[in-house]
Design a protein around this motif. Structure first.
Motif, PDB file in Angstrom:
ATOM      1  N   ARG A 116       6.225 -33.039  -7.497  1.00 24.30           N
ATOM      2  CA  ARG A 116       5.866 -34.237  -8.282  1.00 24.30           C
ATOM      3  C   ARG A 116       4.707 -33.894  -9.206  1.00 24.30           C
ATOM      4  NH1 ARG A 116       6.444 -39.266  -3.918  1.00 24.30           N
ATOM      5  NH2 ARG A 116       8.325 -38.454  -2.871  1.00 24.30           N
ATOM      6  N   THR A 117       5.045 -33.247 -10.296  1.00 25.86           N
ATOM      7  CA  THR A 117       4.021 -32.792 -11.241  1.00 25.86           C
ATOM      8  C   THR A 117       3.442 -33.935 -12.070  1.00 25.86           C
ATOM      9  OG1 THR A 117       5.771 -32.293 -12.838  1.00 25.86           O
ATOM     10  CG2 THR A 117       5.031 -30.497 -11.386  1.00 25.86           C
ATOM     11  N   ALA A 118       4.110 -35.087 -12.100  1.00 24.59           N
ATOM     12  CA  ALA A 118       3.607 -36.215 -12.888  1.00 24.59           C
ATOM     13  C   ALA A 118       2.451 -36.932 -12.210  1.00 24.59           C
ATOM     14  CB  ALA A 118       4.730 -37.219 -13.154  1.00 24.59           C
ATOM     15  N   HIS A 119       2.154 -36.551 -10.982  1.00 27.02           N
ATOM     16  CA  HIS A 119       1.070 -37.194 -10.245  1.00 27.02           C
ATOM     17  C   HIS A 119       0.114 -36.136  -9.706  1.00 27.02           C
ATOM     18  CE1 HIS A 119       4.102 -40.403 -10.259  1.00 27.02           C
ATOM     19  NE2 HIS A 119       3.104 -41.256 -10.051  1.00 27.02           N
ATOM     20  N   PHE A 120      -1.117 -36.552  -9.583  1.00 26.58           N
ATOM     21  CA  PHE A 120      -2.141 -35.703  -8.982  1.00 26.58           C
ATOM     22  C   PHE A 120      -2.406 -36.218  -7.573  1.00 26.58           C
ATOM     23  CE2 PHE A 120      -6.661 -35.212  -7.902  1.00 26.58           C
ATOM     24  CZ  PHE A 120      -6.731 -33.819  -7.854  1.00 26.58           C
ATOM     25  N   PHE A 121      -2.262 -35.341  -6.566  1.00 26.93           N
ATOM     26  CA  PHE A 121      -2.424 -35.722  -5.164  1.00 26.93           C
ATOM     27  C   PHE A 121      -3.688 -35.084  -4.598  1.00 26.93           C
ATOM     28  CE2 PHE A 121       2.087 -36.303  -5.849  1.00 26.93           C
ATOM     29  CZ  PHE A 121       2.392 -37.431  -5.114  1.00 26.93           C
ATOM     30  N   SER A 122      -4.367 -35.846  -3.754  1.00 24.89           N
ATOM     31  CA  SER A 122      -5.472 -35.314  -2.954  1.00 24.89           C
ATOM     32  C   SER A 122      -5.192 -35.666  -1.502  1.00 24.89           C
ATOM     33  CB  SER A 122      -6.811 -35.906  -3.396  1.00 24.89           C
ATOM     34  OG  SER A 122      -6.828 -37.308  -3.185  1.00 24.89           O
ATOM     35  N   VAL A 123      -5.293 -34.660  -0.616  1.00 25.65           N
ATOM     36  CA  VAL A 123      -4.941 -34.815   0.793  1.00 25.65           C
ATOM     37  C   VAL A 123      -6.157 -34.486   1.647  1.00 25.65           C
ATOM     38  CG1 VAL A 123      -3.352 -34.118   2.618  1.00 25.65           C
ATOM     39  CG2 VAL A 123      -2.571 -34.142   0.244  1.00 25.65           C
ATOM     40  N   HIS A 124      -6.435 -35.348   2.621  1.00 27.06           N
ATOM     41  CA  HIS A 124      -7.509 -35.134   3.579  1.00 27.06           C
ATOM     42  C   HIS A 124      -6.941 -35.272   4.992  1.00 27.06           C
ATOM     43  CE1 HIS A 124      -9.775 -36.025  -0.070  1.00 27.06           C
ATOM     44  NE2 HIS A 124     -10.841 -35.486   0.504  1.00 27.06           N
ATOM     45  N   LEU A 125      -7.555 -34.577   5.927  1.00 27.66           N
ATOM     46  CA  LEU A 125      -7.107 -34.599   7.317  1.00 27.66           C
ATOM     47  C   LEU A 125      -8.217 -35.098   8.228  1.00 27.66           C
ATOM     48  CD1 LEU A 125      -5.170 -31.221   7.801  1.00 27.66           C
ATOM     49  CD2 LEU A 125      -4.247 -33.461   7.280  1.00 27.66           C
ATOM     50  N   SER A 126      -7.806 -35.746   9.312  1.00 28.50           N
ATOM     51  CA  SER A 126      -8.713 -36.111  10.399  1.00 28.50           C
ATOM     52  C   SER A 126      -7.954 -35.972  11.703  1.00 28.50           C
ATOM     53  CB  SER A 126      -9.254 -37.534  10.234  1.00 28.50           C
ATOM     54  OG  SER A 126      -8.204 -38.479  10.348  1.00 28.50           O
ATOM     55  N   TYR A 127      -8.680 -35.633  12.764  1.00 26.28           N
ATOM     56  CA  TYR A 127      -8.053 -35.397  14.074  1.00 26.28           C
ATOM     57  C   TYR A 127      -8.918 -36.100  15.126  1.00 26.28           C
ATOM     58  CZ  TYR A 127      -4.702 -32.728  16.919  1.00 26.28           C
ATOM     59  OH  TYR A 127      -3.659 -32.364  17.731  1.00 26.28           O
ATOM     60  N   LEU A 128      -8.373 -37.169  15.710  1.00 24.62           N
ATOM     61  CA  LEU A 128      -9.111 -38.008  16.658  1.00 24.62           C
ATOM     62  C   LEU A 128      -8.523 -37.858  18.050  1.00 24.62           C
ATOM     63  CD1 LEU A 128     -11.185 -40.356  17.224  1.00 24.62           C
ATOM     64  CD2 LEU A 128      -9.291 -41.924  16.745  1.00 24.62           C
ATOM     65  N   GLU A 129      -9.418 -37.842  19.040  1.00 31.29           N
ATOM     66  CA  GLU A 129      -9.014 -37.822  20.436  1.00 31.29           C
ATOM     67  C   GLU A 129      -9.657 -39.005  21.156  1.00 31.29           C
ATOM     68  OE1 GLU A 129      -8.915 -34.540  24.000  1.00 31.29           O
ATOM     69  OE2 GLU A 129     -10.854 -34.921  23.037  1.00 31.29           O
ATOM     70  N   ILE A 130      -8.878 -39.688  21.989  1.00 31.18           N
ATOM     71  CA  ILE A 130      -9.387 -40.786  22.814  1.00 31.18           C
ATOM     72  C   ILE A 130      -9.307 -40.324  24.257  1.00 31.18           C
ATOM     73  CG2 ILE A 130      -9.141 -43.211  23.442  1.00 31.18           C
ATOM     74  CD1 ILE A 130      -7.736 -43.691  20.809  1.00 31.18           C
ATOM     75  N   TYR A 131     -10.449 -39.907  24.795  1.00 33.53           N
ATOM     76  CA  TYR A 131     -10.528 -39.338  26.143  1.00 33.53           C
ATOM     77  C   TYR A 131     -11.376 -40.256  27.019  1.00 33.53           C
ATOM     78  CZ  TYR A 131     -11.843 -36.139  29.921  1.00 33.53           C
ATOM     79  OH  TYR A 131     -12.062 -35.575  31.145  1.00 33.53           O
ATOM     80  N   ASN A 132     -10.755 -40.822  28.036  1.00 29.49           N
ATOM     81  CA  ASN A 132     -11.457 -41.741  28.949  1.00 29.49           C
ATOM     82  C   ASN A 132     -12.179 -42.853  28.173  1.00 29.49           C
ATOM     83  OD1 ASN A 132     -10.538 -40.119  30.974  1.00 29.49           O
ATOM     84  ND2 ASN A 132     -12.533 -39.247  31.505  1.00 29.49           N
ATOM     85  N   GLU A 133     -11.456 -43.464  27.216  1.00 36.40           N
ATOM     86  CA  GLU A 133     -11.984 -44.554  26.388  1.00 36.40           C
ATOM     87  C   GLU A 133     -13.198 -44.117  25.571  1.00 36.40           C
ATOM     88  OE1 GLU A 133     -10.964 -47.875  25.661  1.00 36.40           O
ATOM     89  OE2 GLU A 133      -9.192 -46.836  26.371  1.00 36.40           O
ATOM     90  N   THR A 134     -13.245 -42.851  25.187  1.00 39.72           N
ATOM     91  CA  THR A 134     -14.315 -42.330  24.344  1.00 39.72           C
ATOM     92  C   THR A 134     -13.692 -41.683  23.119  1.00 39.72           C
ATOM     93  OG1 THR A 134     -15.698 -41.906  26.282  1.00 39.72           O
ATOM     94  CG2 THR A 134     -16.312 -40.798  24.233  1.00 39.72           C
ATOM     95  N   LEU A 135     -14.211 -42.008  21.939  1.00 39.59           N
ATOM     96  CA  LEU A 135     -13.707 -41.436  20.694  1.00 39.59           C
ATOM     97  C   LEU A 135     -14.345 -40.074  20.475  1.00 39.59           C
ATOM     98  CD1 LEU A 135     -13.878 -44.608  18.403  1.00 39.59           C
ATOM     99  CD2 LEU A 135     -11.923 -43.750  19.688  1.00 39.59           C
ATOM    100  N   VAL A 136     -13.516 -39.070  20.220  1.00 44.00           N
ATOM    101  CA  VAL A 136     -13.984 -37.700  20.028  1.00 44.00           C
ATOM    102  C   VAL A 136     -13.361 -37.156  18.747  1.00 44.00           C
ATOM    103  CG1 VAL A 136     -14.124 -35.380  20.992  1.00 44.00           C
ATOM    104  CG2 VAL A 136     -14.169 -37.374  22.519  1.00 44.00           C
ATOM    105  N   ASP A 137     -14.204 -36.542  17.902  1.00 46.27           N
ATOM    106  CA  ASP A 137     -13.726 -35.888  16.685  1.00 46.27           C
ATOM    107  C   ASP A 137     -13.382 -34.438  17.033  1.00 46.27           C
ATOM    108  OD1 ASP A 137     -13.128 -35.019  14.182  1.00 46.27           O
ATOM    109  OD2 ASP A 137     -15.056 -35.501  13.272  1.00 46.27           O
ATOM    110  N   LEU A 138     -12.091 -34.087  17.011  1.00 45.47           N
ATOM    111  CA  LEU A 138     -11.660 -32.746  17.391  1.00 45.47           C
ATOM    112  C   LEU A 138     -12.014 -31.696  16.346  1.00 45.47           C
ATOM    113  CD1 LEU A 138      -8.150 -33.508  18.940  1.00 45.47           C
ATOM    114  CD2 LEU A 138     -10.288 -33.049  20.140  1.00 45.47           C
ATOM    115  N   LEU A 139     -12.391 -32.105  15.134  1.00 43.29           N
ATOM    116  CA  LEU A 139     -12.746 -31.163  14.073  1.00 43.29           C
ATOM    117  C   LEU A 139     -14.250 -31.123  13.832  1.00 43.29           C
ATOM    118  CD1 LEU A 139      -9.888 -31.924  11.515  1.00 43.29           C
ATOM    119  CD2 LEU A 139      -9.973 -30.144  13.275  1.00 43.29           C
ATOM    120  N   SER A 140     -15.029 -31.677  14.741  1.00 39.62           N
ATOM    121  CA  SER A 140     -16.480 -31.680  14.548  1.00 39.62           C
ATOM    122  C   SER A 140     -17.096 -30.316  14.795  1.00 39.62           C
ATOM    123  CB  SER A 140     -17.134 -32.710  15.479  1.00 39.62           C
ATOM    124  OG  SER A 140     -16.890 -32.366  16.839  1.00 39.62           O
ATOM    125  N   SER A 141     -16.341 -29.376  15.391  1.00 40.01           N
ATOM    126  CA  SER A 141     -16.886 -28.045  15.658  1.00 40.01           C
ATOM    127  C   SER A 141     -16.983 -27.189  14.404  1.00 40.01           C
ATOM    128  CB  SER A 141     -16.017 -27.329  16.704  1.00 40.01           C
ATOM    129  OG  SER A 141     -14.685 -27.192  16.233  1.00 40.01           O
TER     130      SER A 141
END
Length: 709
Positions: A133-158
């Motif tokens: 799709r050359t007629a459009h400019f795309f920007s992509v971002h990723l996030s990875y979340l873990e919910i462990y024992n009712e706690t939010l953890v960012d798996l990419l924080s390392s």
């Protein structure tokens, strides 16, 4: 299933096993129906026929048995991924018991390239479409979340490039126009499939994994891998752009402790997993029931984070992973029931079209400019004045307001909002002028200052007004003064008659503050000396024996003023006396209420000081021991009642202040009206000399009514 129809796509995938039970699980040839047969439990006494079978039938969107990973992606996820590139939010969830193949469906296996799961194939599909799709400019971002024992953890924080966020700093947040998002979760820009896969593998290494009897590599947490996609047109010049989110959710498997043999930390994790899955099922039941108004999304972080995916703006697909073995038939039935309930849920997918703030500002400025031009044209066609009033228009509005207050003008014609504002401004000035005059000193101080200024300047001064009769002391030097010099003297005497700010009555000053909130401050009221309408003959004898000022008709103006009050001005004079009596009564009540408020305030201060002193004198830093001298609950209740009483009396005080200000305003109006009518009557009945001016009459009336000013 139709694209973007609002129906939740539900598929069931059967894990391949050597002990598959075809007599218990039957897949029909249509590829959408699963029949389950279960024998009744022989241990239950109510089951007399032990060999009797119980039959269930579940019709879904597809049954995936002995299919490849590629076919799973094509049938389940490809439509959702392409919709995300078009601006639709998408979610794919895998649900089932532990060890049923959920993680294998989502991420696949590293043994072979063909065994890649849904997430790697979705990343490949996204970046292939971005290149096409050359007629459009795309920007992509990723996030990875873990919910462990009712706690939010960012798996990419390392990663070193991402800021480290503590679990307490991450929270599920919801905003209008943005939906549900995780505040504090890091977003990582990616430009190729390779970068995205590296982040996926990095997050997978940080994910919590445990081992039990059914699965050696069991996920002990829920994970949400999210693609944030933004698309802008390269050809169109508008500032609109499209955003979307693609959530790929790998739910932890439900566990039965009796089968998994969990203990210790594994048991605690299983407890949190089953709890969150139970609340997820409750949310699905509430969404499927159209009669339910409330959906319990906030019971767990999992349901709150998936709020938009379950019943909001999203294309949602569920993959139910089941075992085909007879030993797991109860968990299989539970998973299929959840899948059938999920199929009753409806979503509202829509394109997320946004506009940049700069474009919105430009659009609003342009709209304001057009509206101003239209308003200007309408004003010209209707012969209305422009938005800004000229000095001549302001002068005309001032004249109209003065005539309206005097009673010579019945109504003021209004043609614009600006004129309304100007009219109210003139009314405000008209109200403030009598109040400023009402803040003048008492008559004795006023007369002494006037006498002193008369001695130094050698000008003509009037005597004190007593009961309506007044006398004038005229200096011999001024008998032959010209009318022009009298006018000059009048302009010089005006500043001396104005009130000094520091001499204003405290009650009058506090009247303007009646709208403020009551505070625990002492109310100080100055004692004001109020003069009655008449004074004794002894006071009259103290005035200098000056010759009365005679009109050209040889009749004293004092007698004319008395005749006017009895005759044409009797009605106004009686109203004036009534208003003065009411004003005196209100002021007396104001002093009484002020004393009550001050008494309550002193009592509150005494209680507060006593409590503070006892706290300061309390000895030691060890265990607290109550004493008899310390104020108990009874003293605290008394203090609370005193504060309530203070607020009530203070509110009454504010109301009385407002009444005093209003009564003072009425007295000033009546006084000015009486003087105006008297001057008009004098001009019609007598030939007044040029030395007699309205300012002189005002000066003596100020002394006459000084007690109520």
């Amino acid at each position: 299933m139709k694209a973007h129809s609002g129906e939740v796509g539900v598929f069931v995938r059967i894990r391949p096993t050597a002990n598959f039970s075809p007599d218990l699980i039957e897949c029909l040839p249509d590829g959408q129906t699963v029949n389950v047969h279960q024998r009744k439990d022989p241990k239950k006494p109510q089951d007399t026929k032990r060999d009797q079978l119980v039959y269930w039938s579940f019709r879904l969107d597809g049954v995936l048995r002995d299919v490849s990973q590629e076919e799973v992606y094509a049938r389940v996820c490809q439509r959702v991924v392409l919709g995300a590139l078009d601006g639709y939010n998408g979610t794919l969830m895998c649900f089932g018991q532990t060890g049923a193949g959920k993680t294998y469906t989502m991420t696949g296996s590293t043994e072979s390239y063909k065994q890649r799961g849904v997430i790697p194939r979705a990343l490949q599909e996204v970046f292939r479409e971005v290149e096409k799709r050359t007629a459009h400019f795309f920007s992509v971002h990723l996030s990875y979340l873990e919910i462990y024992n009712e706690t939010l953890v960012d798996l990419l924080s390392s990663l070193q490039s991402s800021p480290r966020s503590s679990p307490r700093g991450m929270v599920v947040t919801e905003e209008p126009g943005r939906g549900v998002f995780i505040r504090g979760l890091s977003l990582h820009p990616v430009h190729s499939e390779e970068e995205a896969l590296n982040l996926l593998f990095e997050g997978g290494l940080n994910q919590m994994i445990g081992s039990h009897a059914l699965n050696r590599n069991s996920s002990r947490s829920h994970s949400i891998f999210t693609l944030h996609i933004e698309s802008r047109s390269r050809t169109l010049c508008d500032d609109k752009y499209v955003t979307s989110k693609l959530n790929l959710v790998d739910l932890a498997g439900s566990e039965r402790v009796g089968k998994t043999g969990s203990a210790g930390q594994i048991f605690k994790e299983a407890m949190y997993i089953n709890k969150s899955l139970s609340f997820l099922e409750q949310a699905i039941l509430a969404l499927a029931d159209r009669r339910r108004d409330h959906v319990p999304f906030r019971q767990t972080k999992l349901t709150h984070a998936l709020k938009d995916s379950l019943g909001g703006n999203c294309n949602t697909v569920l993959v139910a992973n089941i075992y085909g073995e007879a030993a797991q038939i109860e968990e299989t039935l539970s998973t299929l029931r959840f899948a059938s309930r999920m199929k009753c849920v409806r979503t509202n997918p829509a394109v997320n079209e946004c506009s940049s703030p700069e474009a919105q500002i430009k659009k609003l400025k342009k709209e304001v400019k057009m509206l101003k031009e239209e308003l200007s044209i309408c004003n010209k066609l209707a012969n209305r004045p422009s938005s800004m009033l000229s000095e001549a228009q302001l002068a005309e509005i001032n004249s109209q307001v003065q005539r309206y207050l005097a009673g010579t003008l019945e109504e003021i014609s209004i043609v614009s909002i600006r004129q309304v504002q100007a009219v109210f401004a003139q009314f405000k000035l008209a109200v403030q002028k009598p109040e400023e005059k009402g803040k003048s000193p008492i008559s004795q101080t006023y007369n002494s200052e006037k006498d002193q200024s008369a001695k130094t300047a050698g000008t003509k001064e009037w005597g004190s007004v007593e009961d309506g009769s007044f006398e004038a002391s005229t200096a011999s030097q001024k008998n032959t003064q010209r009318p022009s010099s009298a006018k000059t003297k009048k302009s010089k005497d005006k500043p001396s008659q104005s009130k000094r700010p520091e001499e204003a009555s405290p009650v009058s000053r506090k009247g303007s503050e009646s709208g403020s909130e009551p505070k625990l401050n002492s109310v100080q009221m100055a004692e004001e000396s109020l003069e009655p309408d008449t004074e004794s003959a002894d006071t009259q004898s103290q005035a200098p024996a000056n010759e009365p000022f005679h009109l050209d008709s040889t009749r004293p103006k004092a007698e004319a003023f008395e005749d006017f009050k009895v005759g044409p001005g009797s009605k106004i004079n009686s109203i004036l006396k009534e208003n003065k009596s009411v004003l005196l009564e209100r002021r007396s009540l104001l002093r009484q209420i002020s004393e009550e408020v001050n008494a309550v305030k002193r009592e509150i201060d005494r209680f507060t000081a006593s409590m503070q002193q006892q706290r300061e004198t309390r000895g030691g830093e060890g265990q607290y021991v109550a004493t008899e001298e310390e104020p108990g609950p009874t003293s605290l209740m008394q203090l609370k009642e005193l504060k309530v009483l203070y607020r009530q009396r203070y509110q009454v005080l504010r109301e009385i202040k407002a009444e005093v200000n209003y009564c003072q305003h009425l007295v000033d109006q009546c006084r000015m009206r009486l003087l105006t009518e008297f001057e008009n009557w004098c001009e019609q009945s007598f030939l007044v000399s040029e030395d007699v001016t309205t300012d002189k009459v005002l000066e003596h009336c100020d002394m006459y009514w000084g007690g109520c000013s």
